[in-house]
Design an enzyme around this catalytic site. Sequence first.
Site, PDB file in Angstrom:
ATOM      1  CG  HIS A  20      45.783  43.789  28.798  1.00 37.54           C
ATOM      2  ND1 HIS A  20      46.718  44.722  28.451  1.00 37.54           N
ATOM      3  CD2 HIS A  20      46.472  42.660  29.081  1.00 37.54           C
ATOM      4  CE1 HIS A  20      47.928  44.187  28.507  1.00 37.54           C
ATOM      5  NE2 HIS A  20      47.796  42.921  28.882  1.00 37.54           N
ATOM      6  CG  ASP A 117      45.823  47.208  26.326  1.00 36.80           C
ATOM      7  OD1 ASP A 117      45.486  46.961  27.502  1.00 36.80           O
ATOM      8  OD2 ASP A 117      46.863  46.735  25.802  1.00 36.80           O
ATOM      9  CB  ALA A 338      38.195  31.727  41.254  1.00 35.78           C
ATOM     10  CD  GLN A 340      42.515  36.781  41.679  1.00 41.82           C
ATOM     11  OE1 GLN A 340      42.678  35.701  41.139  1.00 41.82           O
ATOM     12  NE2 GLN A 340      43.378  37.768  41.538  1.00 41.82           N
ATOM     13  CD  GLU A 379      53.616  42.942  33.772  1.00 42.86           C
ATOM     14  OE1 GLU A 379      53.432  42.016  32.963  1.00 42.86           O
ATOM     15  OE2 GLU A 379      52.683  43.470  34.407  1.00 42.86           O
TER      16      GLU A 379
HETATM   17  N1  UDP Z   1      40.663  36.595  37.710  1.00 46.39           N
HETATM   18  C1  UDP Z   1      39.480  36.197  38.298  1.00 46.39           C
HETATM   19  N2  UDP Z   1      39.250  34.864  38.428  1.00 46.39           N
HETATM   20  C2  UDP Z   1      40.132  33.912  38.016  1.00 46.39           C
HETATM   21  C3  UDP Z   1      41.344  34.337  37.423  1.00 46.39           C
HETATM   22  C4  UDP Z   1      41.584  35.687  37.294  1.00 46.39           C
HETATM   23  O1  UDP Z   1      38.651  37.032  38.675  1.00 46.39           O
HETATM   24  O2  UDP Z   1      39.859  32.733  38.177  1.00 46.39           O
HETATM   25  C5  UDP Z   1      40.910  38.046  37.510  1.00 46.39           C
HETATM   26  C6  UDP Z   1      41.849  38.614  38.543  1.00 46.39           C
HETATM   27  O3  UDP Z   1      41.109  39.104  39.647  1.00 46.39           O
HETATM   28  C7  UDP Z   1      42.562  39.710  37.773  1.00 46.39           C
HETATM   29  C8  UDP Z   1      42.551  39.233  36.331  1.00 46.39           C
HETATM   30  O4  UDP Z   1      41.547  38.228  36.255  1.00 46.39           O
HETATM   31  O5  UDP Z   1      41.848  40.911  37.861  1.00 46.39           O
HETATM   32  C9  UDP Z   1      43.858  38.618  35.888  1.00 46.39           C
HETATM   33  O6  UDP Z   1      44.797  39.611  35.675  1.00 46.39           O
HETATM   34  P1  UDP Z   1      46.336  39.422  36.022  1.00 46.39           P
HETATM   35  O7  UDP Z   1      47.029  40.657  35.607  1.00 46.39           O
HETATM   36  O8  UDP Z   1      46.516  39.046  37.431  1.00 46.39           O
HETATM   37  O9  UDP Z   1      46.796  38.166  35.173  1.00 46.39           O
HETATM   38  P2  UDP Z   1      46.698  37.777  33.627  1.00 46.39           P
HETATM   39  O10 UDP Z   1      45.424  37.055  33.467  1.00 46.39           O
HETATM   40  O11 UDP Z   1      46.770  39.044  32.824  1.00 46.39           O
HETATM   41  O12 UDP Z   1      47.883  36.898  33.453  1.00 46.39           O
END
Ligand code: UDP
Length: 491
Positions: A20, A117, A338, A340, A379
């Site tokens: 978020h 949020d 990571a 990502q 979701e």
């Molecule tokens: N993310 C990252 N490295 C990781 C895991 C997640 O940078 O190792 C980032 C990813 O790029 C995304 C966010 O964390 O922007 C995760 O959001 P997402 O809605 O995909 O999943 P949530 O963590 O809310 O389940």
Amino acid sequence: MGSNGNDLHILFFPHMAQGHMLPLVDMAKLFAARGARITILTTPANAKIIRPTIDDSIYLHIIPFPSTDFGLPQGCENQSSTLTGNQRMNFFKAVDSLRDPFDAVLRDLCPDCVITDMFLPWTYYVATARGIPRLVFHGMNNFALCANDAFERCRLVVEEAESFVLPDLPHQIRMLRTQIMDFEKLAGTPMEFLLEKHKEIIEVDTKNYGTVINSFYELEPEYADHYRKVMGRRAWNVGPVSLCNHEMTGKLLRGGEQSTSVSECLKWLDEKPMSSVVYVCFGSGGFFSLAQLRQMALGLEASTHSFIWVVRNGDDNWIPEGYEERIKGKGMMIKGWAPQLLILNHTAVGGFVTHCGWNSSLEGICAGLPMVTWPLFAEQFYNEKLLVEVLKVGVEVGSKVYEFNPEIRPILEAASVEAAVRNLMGEGEEADERRRRANVLGETARRAIEKGGSSDNDIEKLMQELINLRKQNFPQLLLQLDLLLKQGYLQ
Ligand code: UDP
């Protein structure tokens, strides 16, 4: 910049969970780049994550977080670092206790508008009492918002059904009953606080000034229209927000916790052929049982494709005998966090195994990648439908049960993982067509956020509307001042 954005002050208040907070900080950067004056409200530990990724044009306002008052470890200020259901409940209580500090911030800073949020529904009441419009950020796409609404309308009728079609949506979307959480069922359980939160969110949803969505119109036009016209919400599609991270540092530092293997990982990718590697990551909260991790390990190995796999579970005692030796050169594990965005956009990466968190899904779309979909909860099952059935860029791994608790979630066998990855990365008309579609979507995503693109226009329109709103209120403010002067309250 078209609108006179320098006049506009927007306060962003993200919920403290990576999925978020990261997109809302990105969104704040997009508005700042168009000239709005931006304040991000957060707490000390989260400020440490945010600060390295923003420049001086954004002001960070920090309020204390009462972790220990609510039985949380010192410094536990982010939902992503809560481990048990009990901790999560206490975390939500601690977040709710920020109501008065939030009010004091509004009193002192007097922003023109707040973007907060959905997990902070009370911000609507606080802002409204101060005459400040509140825009909500759900962290979801239009499709999921519409699907949620459709489910609420048919919830009681489909209670006993094994599967059902979500009513009145632009596509025929059939869901298994096990893929959707009925919040009402949490009544009387230790998770009841989620039901309460769910009710509070729904209560203010139609009262908010509007919704800002991390999506772009061309991605889901029928659902963007449905959300506005059928559900009657005022909405602005301003994404994909992650595309604001142009610089290497933004991509590298996003999310804070840096894993030591970043440079090693990028060097490893540099040596791989184009589009040959699968990236496997389940967001910030995608934890698995040891038995599931073992099956995943074997499935990835059996697929014979190269992979980078982000594993967030702490210990290593699930790793199959001799596994790390066998996958040397072929598979890399990142234990922790990571980079990502850097990985997804590396030319060596050709596919993404995702838990369908909306940020990850949209980041996969931006990178033009086809995806294996492995939803777990929230979701994510709706996002899977969007990726697989509507956009046709996804391959299901076969996840059928919504379950927070990794220990009781049904296990997917190695063979399912292997089949889905082979299908994703393989040759043949179907896989090629999927790749082609993903590639086109990636280009469309980038265009949406560029000058004159649909999201750029929506940001511009929203800023202009907020400026006009303030202008309309201005005479009223003057009248009040005048009255106070006449009554002798002001000199
Ligand atoms: N993310 C990252 N490295 C990781 C895991 C997640 O940078 O190792 C980032 C990813 O790029 C995304 C966010 O964390 O922007 C995760 O959001 P997402 O809605 O995909 O999943 P949530 O963590 O809310 O389940």
